[in-house]
Write an enzyme that holds these catalytic residues in place. Structure first.
Site, PDB file in Angstrom:
ATOM      1  N   ASN A   7      39.939   6.572   7.541  1.00  0.00           N
ATOM      2  CA  ASN A   7      39.914   5.449   6.607  1.00  0.00           C
ATOM      3  C   ASN A   7      39.517   6.010   5.240  1.00  0.00           C
ATOM      4  O   ASN A   7      38.353   6.288   5.000  1.00  0.00           O
ATOM      5  CB  ASN A   7      38.889   4.426   7.110  1.00  0.00           C
ATOM      6  CG  ASN A   7      38.817   3.195   6.223  1.00  0.00           C
ATOM      7  OD1 ASN A   7      39.529   3.102   5.214  1.00  0.00           O
ATOM      8  ND2 ASN A   7      37.968   2.260   6.584  1.00  0.00           N
ATOM      9  N   ARG A  91      43.970   3.875   8.438  1.00  0.00           N
ATOM     10  CA  ARG A  91      43.830   2.493   8.009  1.00  0.00           C
ATOM     11  C   ARG A  91      44.459   2.364   6.631  1.00  0.00           C
ATOM     12  O   ARG A  91      44.083   3.082   5.705  1.00  0.00           O
ATOM     13  CB  ARG A  91      42.350   2.124   7.944  1.00  0.00           C
ATOM     14  CG  ARG A  91      42.162   0.693   7.564  1.00  0.00           C
ATOM     15  CD  ARG A  91      40.725   0.289   7.550  1.00  0.00           C
ATOM     16  NE  ARG A  91      40.649  -1.150   7.442  1.00  0.00           N
ATOM     17  CZ  ARG A  91      39.551  -1.837   7.584  1.00  0.00           C
ATOM     18  NH1 ARG A  91      38.434  -1.230   7.871  1.00  0.00           N
ATOM     19  NH2 ARG A  91      39.564  -3.139   7.471  1.00  0.00           N
ATOM     20  N   HIS A 181      41.842  -7.894   7.240  1.00  0.00           N
ATOM     21  CA  HIS A 181      41.134  -7.738   8.523  1.00  0.00           C
ATOM     22  C   HIS A 181      42.094  -7.920   9.701  1.00  0.00           C
ATOM     23  O   HIS A 181      41.668  -8.272  10.802  1.00  0.00           O
ATOM     24  CB  HIS A 181      40.012  -8.790   8.704  1.00  0.00           C
ATOM     25  CG  HIS A 181      38.844  -8.638   7.777  1.00  0.00           C
ATOM     26  ND1 HIS A 181      38.214  -9.717   7.218  1.00  0.00           N
ATOM     27  CD2 HIS A 181      38.182  -7.539   7.336  1.00  0.00           C
ATOM     28  CE1 HIS A 181      37.204  -9.304   6.455  1.00  0.00           C
ATOM     29  NE2 HIS A 181      37.181  -7.978   6.507  1.00  0.00           N
ATOM     30  N   ARG A 242      31.563 -12.028  -2.916  1.00  0.00           N
ATOM     31  CA  ARG A 242      32.820 -12.649  -3.386  1.00  0.00           C
ATOM     32  C   ARG A 242      32.714 -14.171  -3.334  1.00  0.00           C
ATOM     33  O   ARG A 242      32.130 -14.713  -2.393  1.00  0.00           O
ATOM     34  CB  ARG A 242      33.995 -12.218  -2.507  1.00  0.00           C
ATOM     35  CG  ARG A 242      34.273 -10.742  -2.541  1.00  0.00           C
ATOM     36  CD  ARG A 242      35.536 -10.441  -1.722  1.00  0.00           C
ATOM     37  NE  ARG A 242      35.628  -9.018  -1.459  1.00  0.00           N
ATOM     38  CZ  ARG A 242      35.909  -8.504  -0.265  1.00  0.00           C
ATOM     39  NH1 ARG A 242      36.154  -9.288   0.779  1.00  0.00           N
ATOM     40  NH2 ARG A 242      35.975  -7.209  -0.102  1.00  0.00           N
ATOM     41  N   GLU A 386      37.423  -1.825  14.915  1.00  0.00           N
ATOM     42  CA  GLU A 386      38.662  -1.571  14.182  1.00  0.00           C
ATOM     43  C   GLU A 386      39.149  -0.137  14.383  1.00  0.00           C
ATOM     44  O   GLU A 386      40.352   0.098  14.474  1.00  0.00           O
ATOM     45  CB  GLU A 386      38.450  -1.879  12.696  1.00  0.00           C
ATOM     46  CG  GLU A 386      38.405  -3.383  12.455  1.00  0.00           C
ATOM     47  CD  GLU A 386      37.882  -3.779  11.084  1.00  0.00           C
ATOM     48  OE1 GLU A 386      36.689  -3.582  10.838  1.00  0.00           O
ATOM     49  OE2 GLU A 386      38.667  -4.295  10.285  1.00  0.00           O
TER      50      GLU A 386
END
Ligand code: ADP
Length: 399
Positions: A7, A91, A181, A242, A386
């Protein structure tokens, strides 16, 4: 079969090496501060001590080379040669409208990743650099697989992914909802069906990925039909820093009042808002819970807003699917925080949701049902993974 999962961020490269036949992580780590000086590689073999290697990493190619050297190191390595790495799963943030599944990387895939730079300006360039670094350092012909965060959501119908802007902006700039996601929502929804001994085709599932970034997906018959994040990961529920969904008119309003540039406004929305902005305490839910427990009202407000917004998304996705069979919680907050799971499902009895306080309380990080035996909707916790999901998708493609 060993699969390396990578990643890559703009200045980092996180990795895990899996023995996919046993699901075991042979080694994992992180290369940090690539290209910005004082770089270091932290490497941890399974069952061994972590090793920190401080060495200059001017670019990702050097970082990948250092990761491979660590994996084959005579003292702390876990494989004898890089030939033992069958494939690499990367990823990748954004595949735009192009891929709904993971793909083996070729020139066309690289072109798509490049074409999606404007949609994922921080991540896609770094992801491509990571792929090219692996290609140049690993033995020729080692398959590289791209696993996209957006892919799982590509089954959404237009009525779910379109924004009511002039249509030309969809045509000119591909502005629409993509969702993120996806690897987690795909993995968790599939695993939920397995765990419950059901066929995914027979289930309407709402997956609640609640972490630093949080998103929801409505998964009907194994396919994503709606999700809470949008063109970017800013949309949906309020998050660590956020905003989540706000009235879009607020954006020009604040820009005019405060004289902000688009970049400054972007930073305000992404980095200074969310539960951090509301509480003024922290973006971390453990800090918020502690502060709220000590009587901090704004920390409590932030927690209440998060729970309330999540509940509204759950309700809207149940309506979108014409019902819901399973609500599943995952990621840092979803897996570990009983109070948030309880608050988000509180008062949903009209929908057939009854969480058992005893099953819920204290449950952390393991697969479990937390609804009562007579709850019409099954509520459960399924830890996401993940990296393992990326390794499994990579294996499936190269086998
Ligand atoms: P990321 O999106 O960075 O992968 P995570 O899924 O790790 O984030 O989630 C981070 C959030 O989860 C933080 O707000 C943190 O407070 C919360 N969290 C993580 N672990 C725990 C834990 N053991 N107990 C309570 N909350 C946790």
């Amino acid at each position: 079969m060993n699969i390396l999962v990578i990643n890559c961020g703009s200045s980092s490269a996180k990795f895990q090496l899996f023995d996919i036949d046993t699901g075991k992580v042979l080694a994992k780590g992180n290369a940090e501060r690539i290209g910005i000086g004082n770089s270091k590689l932290t490497y941890k073999p399974d069952g061994g001590e972590a090793v920190v290697i401080e060495q200059d990493m001017p670019d990702h190619k050097v970082a990948v080379k250092m990761i491979l050297d660590a994996l084959v190191n005579a003292e702390y390595g876990v494989i004898a040669s890089v030939d033992e790495i069958t494939a690499v799963g990367h990823r990748v943030l954004h595949a735009g409208k192009y891929y709904s599944e993971s793909v083996i990387v070729n020139d066309d895939v690289k072109r798509v990743i490049r074409e999606c730079f404007p949609l994922g300006p921080l991540h896609n360039p770094a992801n491509l650099i990571g792929i090219e670094a692996c290609e140049s350092v690993l033995p020729a012909g080692t398959p590289q697989v791209a696993v996209f965060d957006t892919a799982f959501h590509q089954t959404m119908p237009p009525k779910a992914f379109m924004y009511a802007l002039p249509y030309e902006y969809y045509e000119k700039y591909d502005i629409r909802r993509y969702g993120f996601h996806g690897t987690s929502h795909r993995y968790v929804s599939k695993r939920t069906a397995e765990f419950l001994g059901k066929d995914p085709k027979d289930l309407k599932i709402i997956t609640c990925h609640l972490g630093n970034g949080s998103s929801f997906a409505a998964v009907d018959g194994g396919k994503c039909v709606d999700t809470s994040m949008g063109l970017t990961p800013l949309a949906g529920i309020c998050m660590g820093t956020r905003t989540g969904d706000i009235d879009p008119a607020i954006v020009p309003f604040i820009m005019q009042k405060e004289g902000l540039t688009p970049e400054e406004m972007d930073t305000l929305l992404n980095k200074k808002s969310g539960v951090m902005g509301i509480s003024g305490v922290s973006s971390d839910f453990r800090d918020l819970a502690k502060a709220a427990g000590e009587g901090n009202e704004r920390a409590q407000l932030a927690l209440d807003m998060f729970a309330y917004q999540g509940k509204k998304i759950i309700g809207s996705f149940a309506a979108a699917m014409g019902g819901v069979d399973v609500i599943v919680f995952t990621a840092g907050i979803g897996e570990n925080t009983d109070t948030m799971r309880a608050a988000m499902t509180d008062d949903l009895e009209f929908l057939g949701v009854k969480v058992d306080p005893e099953l819920n309380m204290g449950l952390r990080g393991k697969e479990a049902v937390i609804s009562t035996a007579d709850s019409k909707v099954t509520v459960c916790v399924i830890p996401t993974n993940e990296e393992l999901a990326i390794a499994q998708e990579t294996e499936a493609l190269v086998r």
